[in-house]
Scaffold this motif. Structure first.
Motif, PDB file in Angstrom:
ATOM      1  N   PHE B  97     -38.271 -44.644  31.625  1.00 57.71           N
ATOM      2  CA  PHE B  97     -37.793 -45.441  32.752  1.00 57.71           C
ATOM      3  C   PHE B  97     -38.728 -45.273  33.937  1.00 57.71           C
ATOM      4  N   SER B  98     -38.717 -46.270  34.806  1.00 58.16           N
ATOM      5  CA  SER B  98     -39.522 -46.150  36.020  1.00 58.16           C
ATOM      6  C   SER B  98     -38.823 -45.219  37.001  1.00 58.16           C
ATOM      7  N   GLU B 101     -35.713 -46.848  38.363  1.00 58.40           N
ATOM      8  CA  GLU B 101     -34.621 -46.877  37.387  1.00 58.40           C
ATOM      9  C   GLU B 101     -33.986 -45.507  37.240  1.00 58.40           C
ATOM     10  N   ASN B 102     -34.829 -44.469  37.225  1.00 53.18           N
ATOM     11  CA  ASN B 102     -34.289 -43.125  37.130  1.00 53.18           C
ATOM     12  C   ASN B 102     -33.445 -42.770  38.341  1.00 53.18           C
ATOM     13  N   LEU B 105     -30.074 -44.492  38.275  1.00 51.80           N
ATOM     14  CA  LEU B 105     -29.265 -44.249  37.082  1.00 51.80           C
ATOM     15  C   LEU B 105     -27.955 -43.549  37.448  1.00 51.80           C
ATOM     16  N   GLU B 108     -26.067 -47.506  39.899  1.00 53.18           N
ATOM     17  CA  GLU B 108     -26.941 -48.663  39.863  1.00 53.18           C
ATOM     18  C   GLU B 108     -26.587 -49.671  40.947  1.00 53.18           C
ATOM     19  N   LEU B 115     -29.516 -55.795  37.662  1.00 53.03           N
ATOM     20  CA  LEU B 115     -29.978 -54.650  38.440  1.00 53.03           C
ATOM     21  C   LEU B 115     -30.837 -55.119  39.614  1.00 53.03           C
ATOM     22  N   ARG B 117     -33.500 -54.089  41.425  1.00 52.16           N
ATOM     23  CA  ARG B 117     -34.585 -53.102  41.503  1.00 52.16           C
ATOM     24  C   ARG B 117     -35.260 -53.126  42.874  1.00 52.16           C
ATOM     25  N   ASN B 138     -42.402 -47.767  41.088  1.00 50.73           N
ATOM     26  CA  ASN B 138     -42.605 -48.526  39.851  1.00 50.73           C
ATOM     27  C   ASN B 138     -43.300 -47.732  38.752  1.00 50.73           C
ATOM     28  N   LYS B 156     -33.965 -38.531  44.181  1.00 49.81           N
ATOM     29  CA  LYS B 156     -32.704 -38.913  43.559  1.00 49.81           C
ATOM     30  C   LYS B 156     -31.517 -38.294  44.308  1.00 49.81           C
TER      31      LYS B 156
END
Ligand SMILES: Nc1ncnc2c1ncn2[C@@H]1O[C@H](COP(=O)(O)OP(=O)(O)OP(=O)(O)O)[C@@H](O)[C@H]1O
Ligand SMILES: [Mg+2]
Lengths: 383, 508
Positions: B97-98, B101-102, B105, B108, B115, B117, B138, B156
């Protein structure tokens, strides 16, 4: 005192690990049975009567009388025999980190070759063989050919990285279509009344005797139990088993430890295919005395469900095989008592499989905390 | 610091694992905007305490309050809700995953049913700017170096508005430069009111960045101190409960014949880039050759090529006169190699095997561990017991799965296995990574003992202190080449540092 305490804790540990391992499968079965019961009710049947029929049909009951009960049990054992072999095949591959979807094809290959040796070898040789040569030969050739069939997939995986799931499915098509071709052609039973795609009957000398007069249960069932024990021993007590498990759990560590990963993958696939081949061989030599197109439909796929339900443990496989066999075998009596379609059994099996596979659902319904290690996605630093 | 309010408090926390009291009536608090370091031996219960705060385990006893309110934490969802974020020793990222995306996760962002992004990428860029956490939203996570992956983990937690961040041994895998960057980021975060719990085994780091230090031993809190009131020796003493000698006692020793000889090897990595160019050196029996260098300069590929995990594209490797170039690990091992691999969980262990099985991972196939293809549980067990006590692996028994051990104890299992084998050559890659000072002391003395017995030792380490302490000669690796080989006694940290940074001054 000290040693007593130690052995106590050892027993406790073993019991604990058994109950840990079987809790989820047990609850999955329970849930499937309950939901199955509800569905039976909805379609207008009596769930209790249905399950009573299922149990009576598979294990007998005082009501049925001794003779019929023994027959029910014997038939359950007969059904369970190919399940045990094929379930072990899938489980062994799982242990080695491989997903063998090809048990169905390997089983067919085993059956074809056992049948061929069984009916044609005496003709080729021009004389009869004693049973102690002909029977083992028929079984071993079928088993080995199953192993070769799967070994091809193992070699493709090891040397080209081709995924075994795709390749075993391909090999299934090849095996099943070739079988059909052979059974409709050169291997077809030429007796004038026959219109079915099947081989001639195998010679008496290639047949496995029944264990008891009048019951169909044959020595192949005992062999299945012995092989299950042997596979447990092989996996857990031998260096080969250690290698198979290590490659399955951590191929990088296996390489580091000096294990020949490629060779082990091929070997695991071959052993798996041999077990699936045995399932076919034993059906031919112990039960049907010939190979008939379609006799084995689905064993190889049910085997995947059995391996999952049995958590890939040989004892678990044996128990899961009994369960599947009992359901298949008891279905007739269930239908007789309730007039429900036999398909319901397939549905309950599917539900069990669904719940076993969807471990998380069962854990959620019953609020069981997962004990397993969390999935490590990228590896950082252990701790 | 004492004015700032307490944001997180753990009172009387007790956690029992089978056979181990991992946390024993632990009290711990964290103030707003501080960096609170947590120190302790391997297996002291640091990760366990953090997992309890984060909701991965449930305490048997005790309570946790967040911002003065009683907190009920049953799962990471609850703790995230309360503003707690954790960067694990194991990153929890999906390599394919980019970054964006991580990061999203589990939380979302959705726009018109798909999604979103772009808005996530924007928020990541904002966070990056605000805290100086450079990441490309990305980029694919699998292609990023560990230092950056760790940054993604921090992003994150901030993305989820964490005000309390737990960092479990974040510096173990970082280069010194990456560690410096991390400390800067940590200070930026605390300046903005984020509070940080920081676990490490490196006393210098603790003294440099922490506002307060809590020391744990055997599941209990020993003391909480301020860096200004303590020093390395005292901290080490508190951790281990005895005096720790922070320097290695090493006598001069006459080196014997050449054991490992490497002649002009070139190695490519899995992306097929040439990461080791034409490297030559040799190690003699009774000698420690240290390879110093910033991580990522070809050390990993070099050691893989020497141990059979990877084939060199050219050159020659001989051990004790035998040509072993490109041979598989089993052949090299049997020629007399012991190998402590860099990545303990990838190569060194099978986590779901018992300690006993792991301790025979390379020797399972011959006597006494097996006989005619059958494993001998007694021999496996005996071997494990012996090594567990010699190397002080903290575990209730030899049957425990390696995955259940604390990070440092996992490392000790590997080191014990490899250093106990009867060999001619040891290749030790980051042998003491993640270990506490007491264990480092012991393993260093074991390595020196092997050298004194005439074993050749190739030590690859990112810790300059370790290289300086153990080596007889030091080779410096830079961009896939050995840029200098010197007598350890005739060089200085500063000189090595220059070479490691790429100042090509050839001597010796
Ligand atoms: N899931 C588990 N099951 C059983 N025991 C465990 C589990 N997790 C941790 N332990 C035990 O609890 C103790 C404390 O482990 P913990 O991981 O908290 O140590 P640590 O202080 O983080 O050590 P390290 O510095 O080595 O990472 C250890 O003895 C460990 O074996
Ligand atoms: Mg830890």
């Amino acid at each position: 005192m000290q040693s007593e305490k130690q052995s106590n804790s050892l027993i406790k540990r073993i019991l604990q690990s058994i109950s840990d391992a079987s809790l989820v499968p047990f609850l999955a079965i329970l849930t499937a049975v309950i939901i199955g019961g509800i569905i039976i009710k909805i379609v207008g049947g009596d769930p209790f009567l249905a399950y009573k029929g299922l149990i009576e049909g598979s294990f007998g009951s005082p009501e049925l009388g001794l003779e019929k009960s023994l027959k029910a049990i014997s038939e359950t054992a007969v059904w369970s025999t190919p399940y045990i072999f094929a379930g072990l095949a899938v489980a062994l591959a799982f242990k080695g980190g491989l997903f063998n979807i090809g048990a169905e094809g390997q089983l067919a290959v085993g059956a074809v070759f056992s049948a061929l040796i069984g009916y044609a070898l005496p003709e080729w040789l021009g004389f009869d063989l004693p049973v102690y040569i002909h029977l083992p030969l028929a079984i071993i050739v079928g088993m080995l050919m199953g192993g070769v069939w799967a070994g091809i997939v193992g070699a493709l995986k090891a040397y080209t990285g081709g995924h075994e799931v795709i390749n075993t499915i391909m090999m299934n098509y090849i095996a099943l279509n070739t079988t059909s071709f052979l059974l409709n052609g050169v291997m077809k039973d030429r007796s004038p009344t026959n219109v079915i795609a099947r081989t001639p009957l195998i010679a008496e000398s290639a047949r496995m005797p029944a264990i008891f007069d009048g019951l169909r249960v044959h020595w192949g069932f005992v062999l299945a139990l012995l092989v299950a024990f042997f596979i447990w021993w092989l996996l857990n007590k031998t260096t080969l088993g250690f290698e198979i498990r290590t490659v399955g759990l951590n191929p990088d560590a296996a390489q580091y430890a000096g294990i020949n990963v490629k060779r082990t993958i091929i070997l695991t696939m071959m052993l798996s295919g041999m077990l699936a081949g045995l399932a076919g061989s034993i059906e031919v030599t112990g039960l049907n005395y010939r190979h008939e197109l379609g006799f084995s439909i689905g064993y190889g796929y049910d085997a995947i469900a059995i391996a999952l339900l049995g958590k890939s443990h040989p004892l678990g496989i044996v128990l899961a095989s009994f369960l599947f066999a009992a359901m298949r075998n008891g279905a007739t009596r269930m239908q007789f008592l309730t007039q429900l379609p036999v398909d319901l059994i397939s549905m309950i099996q599917a539900l069990i499989l669904l719940f076993v596979a969807a471990d998380a659902i069962i854990r959620y319904i019953y609020r069981i905390k997962s004990k397993g290690e969390r999935v490590v996605l990228t590896r950082g630093w252990g701790g | 610091m004492s004015e700032s309010p307490i944001v997180l408090e753990a009172k009387g926390i007790t956690k029992q694992f089978p056979g181990v009291l991992a946390n024993d009536n632990v009290n711990f608090d964290l103030r707003k905007g501080e960096i609170h370091a947590l120190l302790g031996e391997n297996g002291a219960g640091k990760s366990t305490l953090m997992n309890l705060l984060y909701g991965l385990h449930k305490p048997d006893k005790g309570e946790i309050t967040v911002n003065g309110k009683n907190a009920i934490i049953h799962s990471p969802n609850d703790s995230i809700e309360l503003g707690i974020g954790m960067v694990h020793q194991h990153f929890m990222l999906i390599p394919v995953f980019s970054v964006a995306e991580n990061v999203m996760l589990g939380d979302e962002a959705v726009k018109n049913g798909s999604l979103d992004r772009n808005s996530v990428a924007k928020k990541i860029t904002d966070i990056s700017k605000q805290y100086g956490l450079d990441v490309d939203p990305n980029a694919l996570v699998g292609t990023l170096p560990v230092g950056i992956q760790q940054r993604v983990e921090i992003v994150k937690t901030l993305y989820r508005n964490a005000e309390i961040v737990i960092l479990d041994e974040p510096t173990a895998v970082l280069t010194p430069q990456e560690a410096e960057d991390l400390f800067r980021i940590m200070r930026d975060l605390t300046a903005r009111g984020v509070s940080i719990i920081f676990i490490t085994h490196k006393l210098k780091e603790v003294l440099a960045v922490a506002d307060r230090i809590t020391v744990m031993r055997a599941g209990r809190v020993i003391n909480t101190v301020k860096p200004s009131e303590t020093d390395s020796a005292q901290l080490a003493n508190m951790m281990v409960g005895r005096q720790v000698i922070l320097t290695v006692d090493k006598q001069d020793h006459e080196a014997a014949d050449e054991i490992l000889k490497v002649e002009g090897i070139t190695v490519r990595d899995q992306r097929d880039l040439e990461t080791v160019h034409n490297v030559s050196f040799s190690v003699r029996g009774g000698e420690v050759l240290g390879i110093a260098g910033v991580q990522g300069n070809g050390q990993t590929e070099l050691s893989e090529a020497l141990t059979g995990l990877r084939s060199p594209t050219s050159g020659k490797v001989t051990i004790d006169g035998k040509d072993l170039t490109g041979k598989p690990p089993r052949i090299i091992t049997e020629a007399g190699l012991a190998h402590i691999p860099e990545d303990r969980q990838r190569h060194g262990l099978v986590l779901s095997y018992s300690i006993a099985d792991n301790m025979a991972l390379c020797d399972y196939y011959h006597a006494p561990f097996s006989s005619r293809g059958v494993l001998q549980p007694k021999a496996l067990d005996e071997n494990a017991r012996k090594l567990i006590s010699a190397f002080d692996v903290r575990t209730p028994s030899a049957f425990v799965n390696a995955g259940k051990l604390s990070g440092g104890n996992q490392q000790k299992v590997i080191v014990a296995r490899e250093l106990s084998r009867n060999v001619k050559l040891v290749i030790a890659n980051q042998p003491t990574r993640g270990l506490d000072v007491g264990s480092i002391e012991y393993i260093h003395s074991e390595i020196i003992k092997m050298r004194d017995r005439g074993v050749a030792v190739l030590l690859i380490s990112a810790e300059l202190d370790e290289i300086m302490a153990l080596s007889d000669r030091i080779a410096v690796m830079y961009r896939g080449q050995i840029v200098a080989i010197v007598e350890a006694k005739k060089t200085t940290r500063e000189q090595l540092g220059l070479w490691m940074a790429g100042a090509h001054v050839q001597t010796a």
